[in-house]
Write a protein that holds these residues in place. Structure first.
Motif, short mmCIF file in Angstrom:
data_model
loop_
_atom_site.label_atom_id
_atom_site.label_comp_id
_atom_site.label_asym_id
_atom_site.label_seq_id
_atom_site.Cartn_x
_atom_site.Cartn_y
_atom_site.Cartn_z
N LEU A 64 1.40 -1.01 0.10
CA LEU A 64 0.02 0.07 0.07
C LEU A 64 0.68 1.27 0.26
O LEU A 64 0.77 2.17 -0.72
CB LEU A 64 -1.17 0.20 1.34
N ARG A 66 2.10 1.62 -3.79
CA ARG A 66 1.07 2.70 -3.92
C ARG A 66 1.19 4.04 -4.06
O ARG A 66 1.13 4.66 -5.25
CB ARG A 66 0.34 2.09 -3.92
N PHE A 116 -11.77 -12.07 -15.09
CA PHE A 116 -11.62 -11.95 -14.20
C PHE A 116 -12.82 -13.01 -13.11
O PHE A 116 -12.94 -13.53 -12.99
CB PHE A 116 -10.16 -11.05 -13.63
N LEU A 165 -14.02 -14.81 -9.96
CA LEU A 165 -14.33 -13.98 -8.89
C LEU A 165 -15.77 -14.95 -8.67
O LEU A 165 -16.34 -15.09 -7.44
CB LEU A 165 -14.78 -12.75 -8.91
N ASP A 206 -7.43 0.23 -4.95
CA ASP A 206 -6.93 -0.77 -3.95
C ASP A 206 -7.31 -2.57 -3.68
O ASP A 206 -7.22 -3.30 -3.89
CB ASP A 206 -6.74 -0.03 -2.48
N LEU A 215 -10.15 -3.42 -5.59
CA LEU A 215 -9.41 -4.37 -6.96
C LEU A 215 -8.14 -4.74 -6.86
O LEU A 215 -8.45 -6.26 -7.35
CB LEU A 215 -9.65 -3.54 -8.31
N PHE A 216 -7.52 -4.60 -6.51
CA PHE A 216 -5.82 -5.28 -6.60
C PHE A 216 -6.40 -6.22 -5.46
O PHE A 216 -5.72 -7.86 -5.39
CB PHE A 216 -5.13 -4.13 -6.54
N LEU A 217 -6.72 -5.65 -4.13
CA LEU A 217 -6.45 -6.64 -3.44
C LEU A 217 -7.27 -7.93 -3.34
O LEU A 217 -6.71 -9.19 -3.33
CB LEU A 217 -7.24 -6.47 -1.86
N ALA A 218 -8.62 -8.21 -4.31
CA ALA A 218 -9.74 -8.97 -4.71
C ALA A 218 -8.66 -9.77 -5.45
O ALA A 218 -7.90 -11.26 -6.09
CB ALA A 218 -10.83 -9.28 -6.00
N TYR A 219 -7.71 -9.47 -6.66
CA TYR A 219 -6.39 -9.84 -7.25
C TYR A 219 -5.45 -10.66 -6.43
O TYR A 219 -5.08 -12.30 -7.19
CB TYR A 219 -5.93 -9.43 -8.55
#
Lengths: 308, 292
Positions: free
Chosen positions: A6, A9, A38, A43, B122, B124-128
């Motif tokens: 984080l 980022r 995806f 998901l 963030d 979304l990236f966590l889901a990935y």
């Protein structure tokens, strides 16, 4: 690990960015080709699997609500119990040994040697080789009656050599051996990168303090390797709980149920017996176990992993 | 324990005895390494040797490593006894299409996650990232049901759709892009380059190592994939080389030399790719491993 990401980022966010509609459309055009696929194929099934474990369905007839029945049934299912303990047997046999072997190889290769790249390539090769081909050659090498391994053992005077993958007691050790052999090159590369990242001044300081080779290893190398060790142990544990291909081709879960692990049991329940709900419940147990172990490892990380 | 001594010791050692000890240590390391290489590659060497023998000679002991009368014919037979060519071309087709789609979609999304700002990024990236950690097997059944509803079971398209949007690929590309300095991107924006322009003219040329890594990862994965085709492909004409190999093993379980020849052929494409690109592959694993 996540908090580190984080921070990374936030630094990278560009301040000049303003979210007009056009600009937002541009962003989505970058994300969507991947995200749509995806979301639909990963998901949604992932979320749906939570629900399916609480239902009964054979794939053809009407879906019925099962509540906790599938999970209650797990307690009476001897195959499930055997598969669960086999899975732990495999994980406990594979993870520490693979780590030791791959670290050992990495330490050997981290010396100033001629041809170290050649050695690295050779050690890594089993990792890219197809599992089916690897499994079949292992089965032939370890064939109980005709295989070269047992012929050699007999020549050396062993009277009753193990029957390897054909015997209830030896099938799992044989599979563990094959899987260490196949996977160690990958983890060796990770260890090697970590070893090369240890700053040399630490060794120089240790040398000034009069440390011998073992002390350097124990008090410099090992502590500096803890982030890599943590990463390797995580990856390896998750991968080991998912074991399927190798066992499917080498023993098919047998002999008897000697190498039947959770994924094999889930596969058979779904695609041979068409009990989709029950199979999802088995898979859910796998998921929960992996989740718990991951959380434990992350908790423990703070205690033994040192970042410089 | 001298094997653990640092390279510097070796250079700095002024005393003969020390140097002697060091070179002895080196010799021991070489002996260890060579023994390890031989042990590790032995199954493959045995495979080559067995593939050139008659079935009755495969298990003869002591092992005749170089067959006196090599049966090259075995490599012809495998193409005629089972539809090996069909399996081979099916696998090649799947591998090429899935790899290209992965490169395209993953590098696009990876760029957005690394260099663009948008709402919910963030999360979304966590889901990935989470989806990489969750075993695929825990949702394979709902995935299969979904694919059946979409009439995609027993089609190549089904497998292509399942494997082309790799979360791992996005993660890998993002980890790479994030290390490219923002100044470059900002300067390009000021110069009036569009986001597509930045991506195609600046990021893509810079990301060759990451592209190479993803190419190898994806190719090795798809080429060697067993469980995906096992679940999704039933028709003989659609099957891949790994399924074909297993079929061969089950049908001709006594034709040891043919099985070894077929196994060897199935390894060749990945081996070539690995040897050509291995530098990228090894570096790619090292970087994703350490940054991960």
């Amino acid at each position: 690990m996540d908090s580190m990401k984080l921070n990374h980022r936030k630094k990278n966010v560009t301040s000049a960015w303003r979210g007009t509609l056009r600009e937002r459309l541009i962003v989505y055009s970058f994300i969507l080709p991947n995200f749509l696929g995806f979301a639909v194929f990963t998901l949604i099934p992932m979320i749906f699997s939570l629900v399916l474990a609480f239902m009964n369905w054979d794939g053809a007839n009407v879906v019925t609500w099962a509540g906790w029945d599938n999970f209650r049934q797990l307690f009476q299912d001897t195959t499930f119990r055997i598969a669960l303990s086999n899975t732990f047997y495999y994980v406990i046999g594979t993870v520490p040994l693979t780590m030791v072997v791959s670290l050992g190889l990495a330490l050997l290769l981290n010396q100033p040697l001629h041809g170290s790249k050649l050695f690295r390539t050779a050690f890594f090769f089993p990792y890219v080789a197809s599992l089916v081909a690897v499994a079949v050659v292992w089965n032939m090498l370890f064939h109980p009656a005709m295989g070269p391994v047992n012929q050699l053992l007999v020549t050396l005077g062993v009277e009753n050599p193990p029957r390897w993958s054909a015997s209830v007691d030896w099938a799992m050790p044989t599979i563990i051996m094959a899987s260490i052999w196949k996977g160690m090159g990958y983890y060796m590369v990770i260890y090697l990168a970590a070893l090369q990242g240890i700053p040399s001044y630490l060794y120089e300081a240790a040398a000034i303090d009069g440390a011998n080779a073992w002390q350097k290893f124990r008090y410099v190398t090992l502590p500096m390797l803890t982030p890599a060790t943590f990463f390797v142990s995580m990856m390896l544990t998750i991968a080991s709980f998912k074991v399927f291909d190798l066992i499917m081709v080498m023993t098919g879960g047998g002999p008897g149920r000697a190498t039947n692990v959770l994924v094999i049991h889930a596969y058979n329940t779904a695609f041979k017996e068409f009990r989709f709900g029950y199979s999802s419940a088995i898979a859910m147990v796998l998921f929960v176990i992996v989740l718990i172990i991951t959380i434990i490892q992350f908790r423990a990380e703070r205690r033994w992993v040192s970042y410089l | 324990m001298h094997s653990l001594s640092e390279p510097k010791d070796y250079k700095e050692s002024r005393f003969l005895s020390h140097r002697l000890k060091s070179s002895l240590g080196q010799a021991i390391i070489y002996i260890f390494l060579i023994a390890a290489v031989v042990t590790i590659l032995l199954p493959f060497l045995w495979m080559i040797s067995a593939s050139l023998k008659l079935d009755k000679d495969v298990f003869r002991f002591p092992i005749e490593w170089i067959p006196a009368n090599p049966q090259w014919d075995n490599y012809v037979k495998i193409w005629t006894q089972i539809p090996f060519l069909t399996f081979f071309s099916n696998t090649a087709k799947l591998t090429i299409i899935i790899t290209l789609l992965q490169l395209f979609t993953c590098s696009f999304a990876g760029y957005a996650f690394a260099k663009l700002k948008f709402k919910g990024r963030d999360i979304l990236f966590l889901a990935y990232v989470a989806s990489i950690a969750i075993p695929w097997q825990s949702y394979m059944v709902p995935q299969f049901i979904l694919m059946r509803k979409l009439v995609l079971v027993d089609t190549h398209l089904g497998l292509i759709l399942l494997q082309s949007f790799s979360a791992f690929g996005v993660f890998l590309m993002r980890q790479f892009f994030i290390n490219i300095p923002n100044d470059i991107v900002d300067a390009a924006r000021i110069d009036g380059l569009s986001e597509y322009g930045i991506y195609f003219r600046i990021m893509l040329p810079l990301s060759k190592p990451a592209i190479a890594t993803l190419t190898i990862f994806s190719t090795v994965f798809v080429w060697n994939d067993f469980m995906g085709p096992l679940i999704y492909l039933n028709s003989q004409s659609l099957k891949t080389i790994q399924l074909g190999l297993r079929m061969f093993i089950q049908q001709y379980s006594a034709n040891y030399s043919l099985i070894m020849a077929a196994s060897l052929v199935s390894l060749i494409p990945v081996t070539i790719l690995f040897l050509v690109f291995q530098r990228f592959f090894v570096e790619g694993i090292a970087t994703t491993g350490i940054n991960g």
